[in-house]
Design a protein around this motif. Structure first.
Motif, short mmCIF file in Angstrom:
data_model
loop_
_atom_site.label_atom_id
_atom_site.label_comp_id
_atom_site.label_asym_id
_atom_site.label_seq_id
_atom_site.Cartn_x
_atom_site.Cartn_y
_atom_site.Cartn_z
N UNK A 96 0.88 -1.16 0.00
CA UNK A 96 0.00 0.00 0.00
C UNK A 96 0.93 1.22 0.00
N UNK A 97 1.03 1.91 -1.14
CA UNK A 97 2.04 2.96 -1.28
C UNK A 97 1.85 4.11 -0.30
N UNK A 98 0.62 4.31 0.17
CA UNK A 98 0.36 5.45 1.04
C UNK A 98 0.91 5.25 2.44
N UNK A 99 0.96 4.01 2.91
CA UNK A 99 1.45 3.75 4.27
C UNK A 99 2.63 2.80 4.28
N UNK A 100 3.24 2.57 3.12
CA UNK A 100 4.35 1.60 3.03
C UNK A 100 5.49 1.93 3.98
N UNK A 101 5.75 3.21 4.22
CA UNK A 101 6.88 3.63 5.07
C UNK A 101 6.42 4.21 6.39
N UNK A 102 5.15 4.08 6.71
CA UNK A 102 4.61 4.71 7.92
C UNK A 102 5.07 4.00 9.19
N UNK A 103 5.52 4.79 10.16
CA UNK A 103 5.92 4.27 11.47
C UNK A 103 4.88 4.68 12.51
N UNK A 128 3.82 2.77 -13.90
CA UNK A 128 4.50 2.29 -12.69
C UNK A 128 4.34 0.79 -12.54
N UNK A 129 5.03 0.24 -11.58
CA UNK A 129 4.99 -1.20 -11.33
C UNK A 129 4.02 -1.53 -10.21
N UNK A 130 3.70 -2.79 -10.12
CA UNK A 130 2.67 -3.24 -9.17
C UNK A 130 3.04 -2.93 -7.72
N UNK A 131 4.33 -2.89 -7.38
CA UNK A 131 4.73 -2.65 -5.99
C UNK A 131 5.19 -1.22 -5.75
N UNK A 132 5.07 -0.34 -6.76
CA UNK A 132 5.37 1.09 -6.63
C UNK A 132 6.82 1.38 -6.22
N UNK A 133 7.73 0.46 -6.50
CA UNK A 133 9.09 0.63 -5.98
C UNK A 133 9.77 1.89 -6.48
N UNK A 134 9.42 2.34 -7.69
CA UNK A 134 10.03 3.56 -8.20
C UNK A 134 9.71 4.77 -7.33
N UNK A 135 8.44 4.92 -6.98
CA UNK A 135 8.03 6.05 -6.13
C UNK A 135 8.60 5.92 -4.72
N UNK A 136 8.50 4.71 -4.17
CA UNK A 136 8.94 4.51 -2.78
C UNK A 136 10.44 4.69 -2.65
N UNK A 137 11.22 4.12 -3.56
CA UNK A 137 12.68 4.24 -3.48
C UNK A 137 13.15 5.67 -3.67
N UNK A 171 11.32 8.26 -2.95
CA UNK A 171 10.60 9.10 -2.00
C UNK A 171 9.94 10.27 -2.72
N UNK A 172 9.45 9.98 -3.91
CA UNK A 172 8.81 10.99 -4.75
C UNK A 172 7.56 10.36 -5.36
N UNK A 173 6.39 10.82 -4.91
CA UNK A 173 5.13 10.22 -5.33
C UNK A 173 4.40 11.09 -6.35
N UNK A 174 5.08 12.07 -6.90
CA UNK A 174 4.43 13.05 -7.76
C UNK A 174 4.40 12.62 -9.23
N UNK A 187 3.96 15.32 0.24
CA UNK A 187 4.30 14.30 -0.76
C UNK A 187 3.16 13.36 -1.08
N UNK A 188 2.23 13.18 -0.13
CA UNK A 188 1.14 12.25 -0.38
C UNK A 188 -0.11 12.94 -0.92
N UNK A 189 0.01 14.22 -1.28
CA UNK A 189 -1.13 14.93 -1.82
C UNK A 189 -1.53 14.36 -3.18
N UNK A 190 -0.59 13.71 -3.88
CA UNK A 190 -0.92 13.09 -5.17
C UNK A 190 -1.70 11.81 -4.92
#
Length: 610
Positions: free
Chosen positions: A53-60, A130-139, A141-144, A470-473
């Motif tokens: 889930x790209x929106x909370x993938x890095x959420x602590x 993009x790819x199924x696991x969104x690795x481009x955006x997550x790696x 740190x740019x979701x735009x 960053x998550x406004x997109x």
């Protein structure tokens, strides 16, 4: 409530602008691509289970409210509801319904079917960013959109998103007597405002699973509408996904048949649950199911069953007449008649019901949805989530264009989509993150990535949500209002700021239709075509026989299939050598795909049948 009885709200009278001047797109072409990218990727922020889930993938979980029962030992970063199961039967996955972290079957199955129908009809409108696991955006740190960090994987983005849903449907259709239609308890879920990974680490009484799996609702009958929609979705997936993964497509088709058996062999009716008290309507869903199974299999038995359930098309379209069915509903999760009418109209070349179905479609677009002046579509009545209705109706206009082979974009779809994108008297976009004046505070718990459980009292703890967030997109269609350009950007204004997986479904289809005209994609390319191998098909075009000669392939059993534009398998054979011929004389003129599967690779080529 979706029924609007006899009165349409003609919003163009409120717009204060010359709607009749609508002749051409009012945004730059790229903006329609961006809007589709956002509203499609929206579904990746609704994932539960193991998937990313790209929106909370890095959420602590760094600031969790006290006294909500949070068990840190049960928190799994980026994951939610990993215990979903019926005993030892795994039921992880699927989508929750935006701000509510429950899978509500009434909106889930409808949305998946709607999204796949849009792809099946307008495939060249859907890109791969993009790819199924969104690795481009997550790696990165740019979701735009502007950053362009998505990494394409050769599969249209919408299919990656929808496959996550069909993965769950394959489980939900357990057998022809067991169908799962809801995961979670809406009342318990509403007690705490927090992110989905934190919610999972709460007790069941607060919507989590820290003390055991949450509630799972299953049907052994009386789930006719949802099971029919599940079957329809899987049948379409079996057609459109075959060129990417034949084994997966085959699995979808088999489960589509099982879901059909469930519909046929269990008691008919509509199971309802809290929050979505659905009407007892299902015959139209059965028509859609049989039509899609026919398209996937070419088995005339399914076509006959679809026709046997079409008597409602005989009823009057005149709302003044006392007919049981008067066509006086707008397309939404609880009224799917439009989709069944389209399914049968699309089969007019093989079914006598096709013309009656076309008449129903014409009634929708020429009478029921069409305003007396201007282009703005809408309905009177329910103000909750008002903009989902013109979005859905815009999709119906698009489907009708497909029936009529229209070359130009119809102004009704274009105007309503553009209104949602921000072309209104206040330049107010109703898509989170799209445009300069857009919603910043949607009613969605993951969007704020906070676990404080009190947005009103502790807003100072929220991240600064503006154009730099960053998550406004996000791509979330808010409910908006019927008042031209009006919007109250407050997460507590539920009717205006709430959205749903069903809200976006019609909008995604309508945007894809627009992009199919303005920014068409080459749909003949597939990641499975291997450049080192060669496939010669001749003559091309052909009137009858087509010859196939392969080079640089391994000898052995070679599977050759002919697939029509709808994705249906028309012919299949096994060749022992590297040369063979196929008789296409009795096939309908049009464009076909020849798919050749060898021991090590899959080749596809396009051929024209004259």
């Amino acid at each position: 409530m979706c029924k609007f009885k006899s009165v349409l709200v003609f919003m163009c009278a409120l717009l204060g602008m010359n709607a009749m001047a609508q002749e051409a797109p009012r945004f730059e072409n790229e903006q329609y691509q961006k809007a589709l990218w956002m509203t499609t990727r929206f579904y990746g922020a609704q994932r539960m289970g193991e998937g990313v889930n790209w929106l909370v993938a890095t959420h602590e979980a760094n600031d969790v409210a006290n006294n909500i029962g949070f068990d840190r030992s049960k928190f799994v970063k980026g994951k939610s509801f990993l215990k979903d199961a019926d005993g030892d039967y795994d039921l992880k996955g699927g989508w929750f319904d935006c701000g509510d972290m429950v899978l509500f079957g009434q909106t889930f199955y409808y949305s998946v079917y709607m999204l796949l129908l849009g792809y099946a009809e307008f495939p060249n409108g859907y890109p791969d960013y993009y790819s199924e696991d969104y690795h481009g955006y997550i790696n990165a740190d740019d979701y735009t959109w502007e950053g362009g960090k998505g990494e394409p994987d050769g599969i249209p983005d919408i299919l990656n998103e929808v496959k996550y849903a069909t993965d769950f449907i394959l489980k939900a259709v357990r057998d022809n007597r067991t169908f799962y239609y809801q995961k979670g308890d809406g009342n318990a879920d509403h007690r705490i405002w927090c992110t989905s990974p934190v919610k999972s680490a709460l007790p069941k009484s607060n919507g989590g699973e820290a003390d055991g799996p949450r509630s799972i609702l299953k049907a052994t009958g009386n789930a006719t509408a949802m099971a029919s929609q599940a079957s329809s979705a899987l049948a379409i997936m079996s057609r459109v996904y075959a060129k990417y993964d034949q084994a997966y497509a085959d699995a979808c088709l088999e489960k589509a048949k099982v879901a059909c058996e469930f519909v046929e062999q269990t008691s008919k009716g509509t199971t309802t649950a809290a929050f979505y008290s659905a009407g007892n309507r299902y015959v139209h869903d059965m028509v859609s199911m049989y039509a899609e199974l026919y398209k996937a299999t070419q088995d005339p038995t399914y076509l006959k069953k679809a026709e046997e359930n079409c008597n409602w098309l005989n009823e009057s379209t005149d709302p003044k007449k006392d007919a049981e069915y008067k066509y006086n509903y707008t397309l939404c999760w609880d009224h799917r008649e439009d989709l069944a009418a389209y399914e049968m109209a699309s089969l007019s070349d093989v079914s006598e019901w096709g013309e009656k179905a076309k008449n129903a479609m014409n009634y929708y677009v020429d009478v029921m949805y069409k305003p007396k002046s201007g282009y703005m579509l809408n309905v009177q009545g329910n103000q909750w989530g008002a903009l989902r209705y013109p979005a859905n109706q815009a999709f119906v206009y698009a489907l009708n264009d497909k029936l009529n082979n229209a070359e130009k974009i119809n102004p009704y779809t274009l105007y309503n989509v553009e209104y949602i994108m921000g072309k209104n008297s206040q330049n107010q976009s109703y898509i989170v993150g799209f445009g300069e004046k857009c919603p910043y505070f949607p009613h969605h718990r993951n969007f704020f990535r906070t676990d404080i459980n009190d947005l009103d009292r502790e807003k100072y703890k929220l991240p600064k949500v503006d154009n730099n967030y960053k998550y406004i997109q996000f791509g979330y269609l808010v409910g908006g209002s019927l008042k031209d350009g009006y919007y109250e950007d407050n997460s507590s204004s539920y009717s205006m700021t709430e959205g749903g997986i069903d809200y976006n479904a019609g909008l995604v289809g309508a945007l894809a239709y627009i992009n199919s005209k303005l920014n068409p994609i080459n749909t003949t390319d597939t990641k499975e075509v291997v450049e080192s191998a060669q496939c010669a098909i001749y003559p091309n075009p052909t009137k009858n026989m087509v010859n196939i000669r392969l080079t640089n392939v391994e000898n052995g059993n070679i599977r050759i299939e002919v697939i029509n534009e709808m994705g249906a398998l028309c012919r299949s054979l096994t060749a022992q050598g590297t040369e063979c011929a196929i008789d296409m004389e009795e096939m309908t003129p049009g464009i076909y795909i020849i798919r050749v599967t060898t021991a090590s690779e899959v080749l596809t080529e396009k051929i024209i049948k004259e």
